[in-house]
Motif scaffolding. Structure first.
Motif, PDB file in Angstrom:
ATOM      1  N   ARG A  74     124.966 -35.945  48.221  1.00 42.15           N
ATOM      2  CA  ARG A  74     125.383 -37.078  49.048  1.00 42.15           C
ATOM      3  C   ARG A  74     126.618 -37.753  48.464  1.00 42.15           C
ATOM      4  O   ARG A  74     127.583 -38.051  49.175  1.00 42.15           O
ATOM      5  N   MET A  78     129.961 -37.550  50.557  1.00 42.02           N
ATOM      6  CA  MET A  78     130.105 -38.756  51.373  1.00 42.02           C
ATOM      7  C   MET A  78     130.312 -39.982  50.479  1.00 42.02           C
ATOM      8  O   MET A  78     129.404 -40.807  50.308  1.00 42.02           O
ATOM      9  N   SER A  80     131.802 -42.714  50.913  1.00 42.50           N
ATOM     10  CA  SER A  80     131.776 -44.008  51.581  1.00 42.50           C
ATOM     11  C   SER A  80     130.390 -44.652  51.554  1.00 42.50           C
ATOM     12  O   SER A  80     130.260 -45.869  51.712  1.00 42.50           O
ATOM     13  N   ASP A  81     129.352 -43.848  51.341  1.00 43.29           N
ATOM     14  CA  ASP A  81     127.988 -44.395  51.284  1.00 43.29           C
ATOM     15  C   ASP A  81     127.858 -45.428  50.167  1.00 43.29           C
ATOM     16  O   ASP A  81     127.222 -46.467  50.332  1.00 43.29           O
ATOM     17  N   TYR A  82     128.446 -45.132  49.036  1.00 42.75           N
ATOM     18  CA  TYR A  82     128.373 -46.058  47.896  1.00 42.75           C
ATOM     19  C   TYR A  82     129.055 -47.376  48.247  1.00 42.75           C
ATOM     20  O   TYR A  82     128.525 -48.464  47.977  1.00 42.75           O
ATOM     21  N   HIS A  84     129.497 -48.709  51.113  1.00 42.58           N
ATOM     22  CA  HIS A  84     128.714 -49.436  52.101  1.00 42.58           C
ATOM     23  C   HIS A  84     127.598 -50.227  51.427  1.00 42.58           C
ATOM     24  O   HIS A  84     127.362 -51.413  51.741  1.00 42.58           O
TER      25      HIS A  84
END
Length: 206
Positions: A74, A78, A80-82, A84
């Motif tokens: 992940r 991705m 950008s998850d962190y 967010h």
């Protein structure tokens, strides 16, 4: 290996070990994630792979790390998850052309098992770059050198030195073919290799 083009390249990353020879912290953190030059080693490897352009990559890890690998997949794909969750400024994907999958090694432990697992997972691609997660050479650009070679199969190695044999290993070649890989021989074993092969300039270092 093929030259860089718009085609998708296939890369396998061998990371099937437990790092027991490296340090006892490997029970907590796979060695390919340990910091090198201020960033996780795997990030340096991803930056190197990204130089190829469009890439489908598979990293084969030890089953012990399966839960960690699920999180790492992940994070590496991705980022950008962190941002967010943490409320930090979004960070662009550092290697947008690379699609990375992590799979657990299946079968008897060994580097060749990792290669075969990845080859099956990638459906036997015409070209396959084989990399080792703990062989990091920042700025050396070995993948770029491989991509520029016309030979069907190529291995990049450094000149043999006994002082580095125990840390890096030794490749033994017969003419233009690799015939033996000796993993991290001690001083006595290195001397024996020299006596058998070096007079014919057959040894290279990993």
């Amino acid at each position: 290996m093929p030259s860089i083009s718009g085609k998708q390249h296939s890369v396998m990353i061998a990371a099937g070990g437990l790092g027991t020879r490296r340090a006892n912290w490997s029970r907590f953190l796979p060695k390919e994630y340990f910091p090198v030059q201020g960033k996780p080693g795997i990030a340096l490897l991803m930056e190197e792979i990204a130089e190829l352009g469009k890439v489908r990559a598979v990293m084969v890890h030890h089953p012990y790390y399966s839960q960690f690998a699920a999180w790492a997949t992940r994070v590496l794909n991705m980022p950008s998850d962190y941002d967010h969750v943490a409320g930090t400024a979004p960070e662009a994907q550092r290697w947008p052309g690379v699609s990375l999958e992590l799979i657990a090694q299946s079968g008897p432990y060994g580097d060749i098992t990792s290669v075969l697992n990845a080859d099956d997972h990638l459906s036997h691609p015409d070209d396959l770059y084989v990399m080792y997660a703990d062989n990091l050479y920042p700025r050396a650009q070995p993948v770029m050198h491989l991509s520029g070679m016309e030979a069907g199969t190529a291995v990049i190695a450094r000149p043999y030195t006994r002082s580095e044999a125990a840390q890096r290993g030794v490749i033994v070649c017969d003419s233009d073919r690799m015939i033996r890989l000796v993993e991290k021989p001690d001083d006595r074993a290195a001397r024996a290799l020299e006596a058998r092969y070096r007079d014919r300039r057959q040894c290279s270092g990993l």
